[in-house]
Design a protein around this motif. Sequence first.
Motif, PDB file in Angstrom:
ATOM      1  N   GLU A 189       0.821  -1.283   0.082  1.00  0.00           N
ATOM      2  CA  GLU A 189      -0.112  -0.051  -0.019  1.00  0.00           C
ATOM      3  C   GLU A 189       0.717   1.380   0.002  1.00  0.00           C
ATOM      4  N   ASP A 190       1.882   1.201   0.755  1.00  0.00           N
ATOM      5  CA  ASP A 190       2.792   2.322   0.844  1.00  0.00           C
ATOM      6  C   ASP A 190       3.776   2.646  -0.196  1.00  0.00           C
ATOM      7  N   ASP A 191       4.264   1.812  -0.722  1.00  0.00           N
ATOM      8  CA  ASP A 191       5.300   1.940  -1.737  1.00  0.00           C
ATOM      9  C   ASP A 191       5.475   0.422  -2.599  1.00  0.00           C
ATOM     10  N   PRO A 192       4.566   0.356  -3.685  1.00  0.00           N
ATOM     11  CA  PRO A 192       4.429  -0.871  -4.375  1.00  0.00           C
ATOM     12  C   PRO A 192       5.631  -1.319  -5.070  1.00  0.00           C
ATOM     13  N   LEU A 193       6.550  -0.136  -5.720  1.00  0.00           N
ATOM     14  CA  LEU A 193       7.555  -0.605  -6.362  1.00  0.00           C
ATOM     15  C   LEU A 193       8.693  -1.212  -5.401  1.00  0.00           C
ATOM     16  N   ALA A 194       8.652  -0.733  -4.185  1.00  0.00           N
ATOM     17  CA  ALA A 194       9.766  -1.349  -3.233  1.00  0.00           C
ATOM     18  C   ALA A 194       9.442  -2.522  -2.794  1.00  0.00           C
ATOM     19  N   ALA A 195       8.203  -3.098  -2.906  1.00  0.00           N
ATOM     20  CA  ALA A 195       7.832  -4.203  -2.290  1.00  0.00           C
ATOM     21  C   ALA A 195       7.892  -5.240  -3.533  1.00  0.00           C
ATOM     22  N   THR A 196       8.297  -4.953  -4.920  1.00  0.00           N
ATOM     23  CA  THR A 196       7.986  -5.848  -5.852  1.00  0.00           C
ATOM     24  C   THR A 196       9.225  -7.030  -5.895  1.00  0.00           C
ATOM     25  N   ALA A 197       8.826  -8.269  -6.024  1.00  0.00           N
ATOM     26  CA  ALA A 197       9.825  -9.263  -6.187  1.00  0.00           C
ATOM     27  C   ALA A 197      10.147  -9.831  -7.578  1.00  0.00           C
ATOM     28  N   HIS A 198      11.252 -10.004  -7.827  1.00  0.00           N
ATOM     29  CA  HIS A 198      11.436 -10.669  -9.239  1.00  0.00           C
ATOM     30  C   HIS A 198      11.522 -12.303  -9.052  1.00  0.00           C
ATOM     31  N   VAL A 199      10.737 -13.061  -9.471  1.00  0.00           N
ATOM     32  CA  VAL A 199      10.806 -14.615  -9.154  1.00  0.00           C
ATOM     33  C   VAL A 199      10.973 -15.425 -10.466  1.00  0.00           C
ATOM     34  N   THR A 200      11.653 -16.196 -10.484  1.00  0.00           N
ATOM     35  CA  THR A 200      11.961 -17.224 -11.692  1.00  0.00           C
ATOM     36  C   THR A 200      11.507 -18.554 -11.204  1.00  0.00           C
ATOM     37  N   ALA A 201      11.128 -19.388 -11.961  1.00  0.00           N
ATOM     38  CA  ALA A 201      10.928 -20.756 -12.009  1.00  0.00           C
ATOM     39  C   ALA A 201      11.411 -21.364 -13.197  1.00  0.00           C
ATOM     40  N   THR A 202      11.594 -22.994 -13.014  1.00  0.00           N
ATOM     41  CA  THR A 202      12.460 -23.653 -14.028  1.00  0.00           C
ATOM     42  C   THR A 202      11.505 -24.138 -15.128  1.00  0.00           C
ATOM     43  N   SER A 203       9.941 -23.783 -14.842  1.00  0.00           N
ATOM     44  CA  SER A 203       9.081 -24.175 -15.924  1.00  0.00           C
ATOM     45  C   SER A 203       7.623 -23.365 -15.988  1.00  0.00           C
ATOM     46  N   PRO A 204       7.090 -22.740 -16.943  1.00  0.00           N
ATOM     47  CA  PRO A 204       6.189 -22.131 -17.127  1.00  0.00           C
ATOM     48  C   PRO A 204       5.038 -22.713 -16.181  1.00  0.00           C
ATOM     49  N   ASP A 205       4.979 -23.978 -15.938  1.00  0.00           N
ATOM     50  CA  ASP A 205       3.869 -24.721 -15.356  1.00  0.00           C
ATOM     51  C   ASP A 205       4.023 -24.331 -13.820  1.00  0.00           C
ATOM     52  N   ASP A 206       5.004 -23.809 -13.259  1.00  0.00           N
ATOM     53  CA  ASP A 206       4.911 -23.135 -11.855  1.00  0.00           C
ATOM     54  C   ASP A 206       4.455 -22.083 -11.553  1.00  0.00           C
ATOM     55  N   LEU A 207       4.212 -21.052 -12.644  1.00  0.00           N
ATOM     56  CA  LEU A 207       3.995 -19.685 -12.287  1.00  0.00           C
ATOM     57  C   LEU A 207       2.728 -19.561 -11.830  1.00  0.00           C
ATOM     58  N   VAL A 208       1.582 -20.473 -12.124  1.00  0.00           N
ATOM     59  CA  VAL A 208       0.335 -20.228 -11.538  1.00  0.00           C
ATOM     60  C   VAL A 208       0.309 -20.289 -10.054  1.00  0.00           C
ATOM     61  N   ALA A 209       1.006 -21.169  -9.635  1.00  0.00           N
ATOM     62  CA  ALA A 209       1.048 -21.460  -8.300  1.00  0.00           C
ATOM     63  C   ALA A 209       1.751 -20.310  -7.449  1.00  0.00           C
ATOM     64  N   LEU A 210       3.088 -19.848  -8.139  1.00  0.00           N
ATOM     65  CA  LEU A 210       3.681 -18.651  -7.600  1.00  0.00           C
ATOM     66  C   LEU A 210       2.753 -17.539  -7.606  1.00  0.00           C
ATOM     67  N   ALA A 211       1.952 -17.142  -8.625  1.00  0.00           N
ATOM     68  CA  ALA A 211       1.141 -15.993  -8.566  1.00  0.00           C
ATOM     69  C   ALA A 211       0.018 -16.212  -7.454  1.00  0.00           C
ATOM     70  N   GLU A 212      -0.466 -17.198  -7.353  1.00  0.00           N
ATOM     71  CA  GLU A 212      -1.482 -17.403  -6.355  1.00  0.00           C
ATOM     72  C   GLU A 212      -0.773 -17.218  -4.843  1.00  0.00           C
ATOM     73  N   THR A 213       0.426 -17.707  -4.678  1.00  0.00           N
ATOM     74  CA  THR A 213       1.021 -17.232  -3.428  1.00  0.00           C
ATOM     75  C   THR A 213       1.392 -15.819  -3.298  1.00  0.00           C
ATOM     76  N   ALA A 214       1.713 -15.244  -4.194  1.00  0.00           N
ATOM     77  CA  ALA A 214       2.182 -13.733  -4.301  1.00  0.00           C
ATOM     78  C   ALA A 214       0.944 -13.014  -3.987  1.00  0.00           C
ATOM     79  N   VAL A 215      -0.278 -13.498  -4.522  1.00  0.00           N
ATOM     80  CA  VAL A 215      -1.640 -12.710  -4.068  1.00  0.00           C
ATOM     81  C   VAL A 215      -1.774 -12.960  -2.672  1.00  0.00           C
ATOM     82  N   GLU A 216      -1.581 -14.290  -1.848  1.00  0.00           N
ATOM     83  CA  GLU A 216      -1.770 -14.491  -0.685  1.00  0.00           C
ATOM     84  C   GLU A 216      -0.975 -13.746   0.306  1.00  0.00           C
TER      85      GLU A 216
END
Length: 484
Positions: A189-216
């Motif tokens: 809420e206060d500084d969204p750019l400062a909170a942004t993480a860059h996340v990599t995965a070995t396969s595109p299939d892993d990205l949905v679970a990572l997105a869901e975790t980031a939302v949580e």
Amino acid sequence: MPPLPRILALAAASALALAGCIPADAAPPAESDAAAELETAADAVRELDGVVEVAVRRTTVAEPVAGNFGERPATTLSSVRVEVRLDETLGAGAAGDIAGEAHQLLVAGASRMDGYDNIAVSAEFFAGSEKSEDSASARPWLTIGAGARGVTGTLTDSVADAVEDGYELRGAGAETVSTSLGDGDGTWEDDPLAATAHVTATSPDDLVALAETAVELERGAGLEAPGARYEAMSRVPDVDAVRLLVAAAARPDVRDVAYLAQQQQLEIRSGADSGAKSLADLHHWLEAQVFATADSPLGYTVLDASFAETTGWVSGAEPASHAPHTLDPFGGAAPWPDDPAAPACTGETLEVTFGIVDSAAGTRGGSVHARNVSGGPCAVENVPGLVFRNGAGQAQADITIEPYEPGVEPGRVVVPDGESVLAPLLWRAMSTANDPDTTTTVEVTAVPGADPVLLDVTTDGTPASGLDVLDGAEVRVGPWTQSG
């Protein structure tokens, strides 16, 4: 994960310069004593359970420079970075707590360095392989860069949260997680750019679970895997958009897919030749998807093997703003009355001038004006023809003229005697660092059949050096529109 030089650059970018004041007649303590304060703090961090290793990296200036206390010799300390390696087997909560405690100790050490405004201090927390400049395979999976001295203390909470979230993302399938924290509290809420993480995965299939975790976690996150990239631009991921990204990456012949959240755009590179069935199927598939975003419809661009480009809208949801339309009068003025009997304006009845150039965020804006001097009303309904010329009078090469806005088209404008219409221009700023041939004149053909008029664009509100419309520029030009 970004290459190591970029990781270090992130940490350096988040470094908090230590500003302090000491009396003008007092000499500063020895800088070796200043670094010793952080060495003492680093020793305390080493004693924490869950800390594997602590390194204190000192950097000295390469050449003598002028400082607050006179010229500084080449051996003078300029920055200190403390690298804290955490046990990668820790639970997420424990890792966050340890990182927060370590950062507090470093803050305390840095606070005792008042008066050393020439020394920058930063901290970096990482987990995984020991960092090595010599081995491309030695890369930590977690990297959190932060200033070591939080003025209000809130940065410590940011470090703890970022480390905890990094471990959570690792548990959800991340290969690497990196975050660069600034001097704010690092919350979404206060500084969204400062909170942004860059996340990599070995396969595109892993990205949905990572997105869901980031939302949580309410963590802004950019996601990347081989052949698939979600550019968050500081936003919490849109899980449906990530699902679409992953599904597009799995389509036949697709090489790379990027979802650009800020531009609301899906960019796809295919290895298929133009006319291939897989390309046609891809377009049909994109337009058949049931997909909607909170902000606006999602456009897509597909590049084939020869980089020929085709565009469209996911779900076939073209926004209303892209439907054919004319530009409204500038300045919100009431439209001039239409006179069906008004003759078409000619080159002789229009006095053409160039408008003031504005700039913002790398974009330039200008306009061409045409005043009716016929003695009565006349009508225009076209986009003026433009040729951009350098100081030698030569036309700039490879200039691309595009519509001012998607879907915009000329409308008939009846111009009262003495009134003016304008045609708006937009272009991206171009580098003039090496003194290139800028545009110094613009040749304007106001209406079809008119003689071209050459306008000087180095005076009256335009840069004295001319316009940075250089070879290869793209210029968006609008039709004649009521100027106000």
